[in-house]
Design an enzyme around this catalytic site. Structure first.
Site, mmCIF file in Angstrom:
data_model
loop_
_atom_site.group_PDB
_atom_site.id
_atom_site.type_symbol
_atom_site.label_atom_id
_atom_site.label_comp_id
_atom_site.label_asym_id
_atom_site.label_seq_id
_atom_site.Cartn_x
_atom_site.Cartn_y
_atom_site.Cartn_z
ATOM 1 N N ASN A 4 0.776 -1.192 -0.111
ATOM 2 C CA ASN A 4 -0.132 0.181 -0.071
ATOM 3 C C ASN A 4 0.881 1.258 -0.039
ATOM 4 O O ASN A 4 1.819 1.559 0.840
ATOM 5 C CB ASN A 4 -0.966 -0.092 1.223
ATOM 6 N N TRP A 5 0.989 1.890 -1.153
ATOM 7 C CA TRP A 5 1.705 2.970 -1.131
ATOM 8 C C TRP A 5 1.281 4.233 -0.544
ATOM 9 O O TRP A 5 2.012 5.285 -0.485
ATOM 10 C CB TRP A 5 2.019 3.441 -2.638
ATOM 11 N N LYS A 6 0.063 4.307 -0.126
ATOM 12 C CA LYS A 6 -0.553 5.391 0.408
ATOM 13 C C LYS A 6 -0.250 6.600 -0.435
ATOM 14 O O LYS A 6 -0.356 6.553 -1.720
ATOM 15 C CB LYS A 6 0.056 5.674 1.782
ATOM 16 N N HIS A 96 -9.189 1.501 5.414
ATOM 17 C CA HIS A 96 -7.806 1.691 6.175
ATOM 18 C C HIS A 96 -7.960 2.504 7.296
ATOM 19 O O HIS A 96 -8.935 3.267 7.361
ATOM 20 C CB HIS A 96 -6.754 2.077 4.951
ATOM 21 N N GLU A 98 -6.255 4.688 8.228
ATOM 22 C CA GLU A 98 -6.223 6.104 8.124
ATOM 23 C C GLU A 98 -7.473 6.949 7.359
ATOM 24 O O GLU A 98 -7.412 8.129 7.563
ATOM 25 C CB GLU A 98 -4.893 6.445 7.094
ATOM 26 N N GLU A 168 -4.824 -4.751 10.896
ATOM 27 C CA GLU A 168 -3.640 -3.713 11.092
ATOM 28 C C GLU A 168 -3.764 -3.268 12.498
ATOM 29 O O GLU A 168 -4.784 -2.190 12.725
ATOM 30 C CB GLU A 168 -3.627 -2.712 9.960
ATOM 31 N N GLY A 174 3.422 2.334 10.751
ATOM 32 C CA GLY A 174 4.287 3.299 10.522
ATOM 33 C C GLY A 174 4.995 3.786 11.627
ATOM 34 O O GLY A 174 5.683 4.835 11.636
ATOM 35 N N SER A 214 4.297 -2.041 10.198
ATOM 36 C CA SER A 214 5.660 -2.179 10.165
ATOM 37 C C SER A 214 6.071 -3.581 9.638
ATOM 38 O O SER A 214 7.278 -3.934 10.150
ATOM 39 C CB SER A 214 6.245 -1.760 11.636
ATOM 40 N N GLY A 235 3.188 -1.154 3.941
ATOM 41 C CA GLY A 235 3.244 0.237 3.607
ATOM 42 C C GLY A 235 4.219 0.808 3.336
ATOM 43 O O GLY A 235 4.992 0.542 2.206
ATOM 44 N N GLY A 236 5.252 1.426 4.276
ATOM 45 C CA GLY A 236 6.480 2.203 4.259
ATOM 46 C C GLY A 236 7.398 1.213 3.334
ATOM 47 O O GLY A 236 8.098 1.708 2.150
HETATM 48 O O1 LIG Z 1 -1.432 -0.462 4.689
HETATM 49 C C1 LIG Z 1 -0.341 -0.719 5.428
HETATM 50 C C2 LIG Z 1 -0.284 -0.325 6.885
HETATM 51 O O2 LIG Z 1 -0.747 0.838 7.014
HETATM 52 C C3 LIG Z 1 1.040 -0.674 7.213
HETATM 53 O O3 LIG Z 1 1.980 0.598 7.085
HETATM 54 P P1 LIG Z 1 3.573 0.373 7.420
HETATM 55 O O4 LIG Z 1 4.068 -0.941 6.868
HETATM 56 O O5 LIG Z 1 4.134 1.388 6.912
HETATM 57 O O6 LIG Z 1 3.540 0.107 8.962
#
Ligand SMILES: O=C[C@H](O)COP(=O)(O)O
Length: 256
Positions: A4-6, A96, A98, A168, A174, A214, A235-236
């Site tokens: 997920n690139w956000k 999600h 967020e 999650e 994050g 994470s 994510g990141g």
């Molecule tokens: O969608 C992915 C998640 O929100 C995890 O994000 P992260 O891997 O940056 O903690």
């Protein structure tokens, strides 16, 4: 494994990132049948990713990070299921944390989005998980299961069979603070049990339950070793194609 690139990487960066990801995986002779690899770029990147994946016949799949509950019309800024289907999306992330937090998405809205995604042949990646206060109170299982049940109201068993659920814990997103494998298993196992109650245990066994929060190449194998964790929503770490490829190839570092 879904990345997920956000709100990161423009459409040109998306092309180079997907190219590099597919090259690294190809060099490593990645078995996509064993571990499917998906990316969820921003809406503005999807056409470029579609063109690349179709043109180069790449085996990875892609999807969107959100969907409108509406079919079409005066909904400024929204993107419909029909539009995503036309862009060749396989998946769409729904609910999600967020979006729940920053856009006030309710369980009812998330349920409507799940149903509209299925109506357009898209597979929802339904995101659920508790915040730190809930975790500290020890209520993570009941809280997360309530989110799952609310999102699946009026979703028939044959669709539940196809859904992907991403657990999650919000406190792990994050933050670098990954849940322990036991934390992940506790809730992912409970999700599978409730899916069995909602439809059928055999169907629940086949549903892919992901962990997110994470995830990195250094911790993915321990999480994937849990019986009810079938994948990760990253994510990141998915923004770096080499690191994301290492995550997708976690089995090779277990045996290496
Ligand atoms: O969608 C992915 C998640 O929100 C995890 O994000 P992260 O891997 O940056 O903690």
């Amino acid at each position: 494994m879904a990345g997920n690139w956000k709100m990161n990487l423009d459409h040109q960066q998306a092309i180079s990132t997907v190219q590099k990801l597919s090259w690294v995986l190809k060099d490593a002779k990645h078995d996509y049948n064993a571990v499917e690899v998906a990316v969820l770029p921003p809406f503005t990147d999807l056409r470029s990713v579609q063109t690349l994946v179709d043109g180069d016949k790449l085996e990875l799949v892609y999807g969107a990070q959100d969907i409108s509950k509406h079919e079409s019309g005066a909904f400024t800024g929204e993107v419909s299921g029909a539009m995503l289907a036309k862009l060749g999306c396989t998946y769409v992330a729904i609910g999600h944390s967020e979006r729940r937090e920053h856009h006030g998405e309710s369980d009812d809205l998330i349920n409507a989005k799940v149903r509209v995604a299925f109506a357009h042949g898209l597979t929802p990646i339904l995101c659920v998980g508790e915040g730190l206060d809930v975790r500290k109170a020890g209520d993570q299982v009941s809280y997360t299961l309530a989110q799952v049940e609310a999102a699946l109201v009026d979703v028939p068993a044959e669709q539940i069979a196809k859904i992907v659920i991403a657990y999650e814990p919000v406190w792990a997103i994050g933050t670098g603070e990954v849940a322990t494998p036991e934390d992940a298993q506790e809730v992912c196992g409970a999700i599978r049990r409730v899916l069995g109650e909602l439809c059928d245990p055999d169907i629940a066994d086949g549903v892919r339950v992901l962990y997110g929060g994470s995830v990195k190449s250094g911790n993915v194998a321990q999480i994937m070793a849990q019986p009810d964790v079938d994948g990760a929503l990253v994510g990141g770490a998915s923004l770096d194609p080499e690191e994301f490829a290492r995550i997708a190839r976690y089995q090779s570092h277990v045996t290496a």
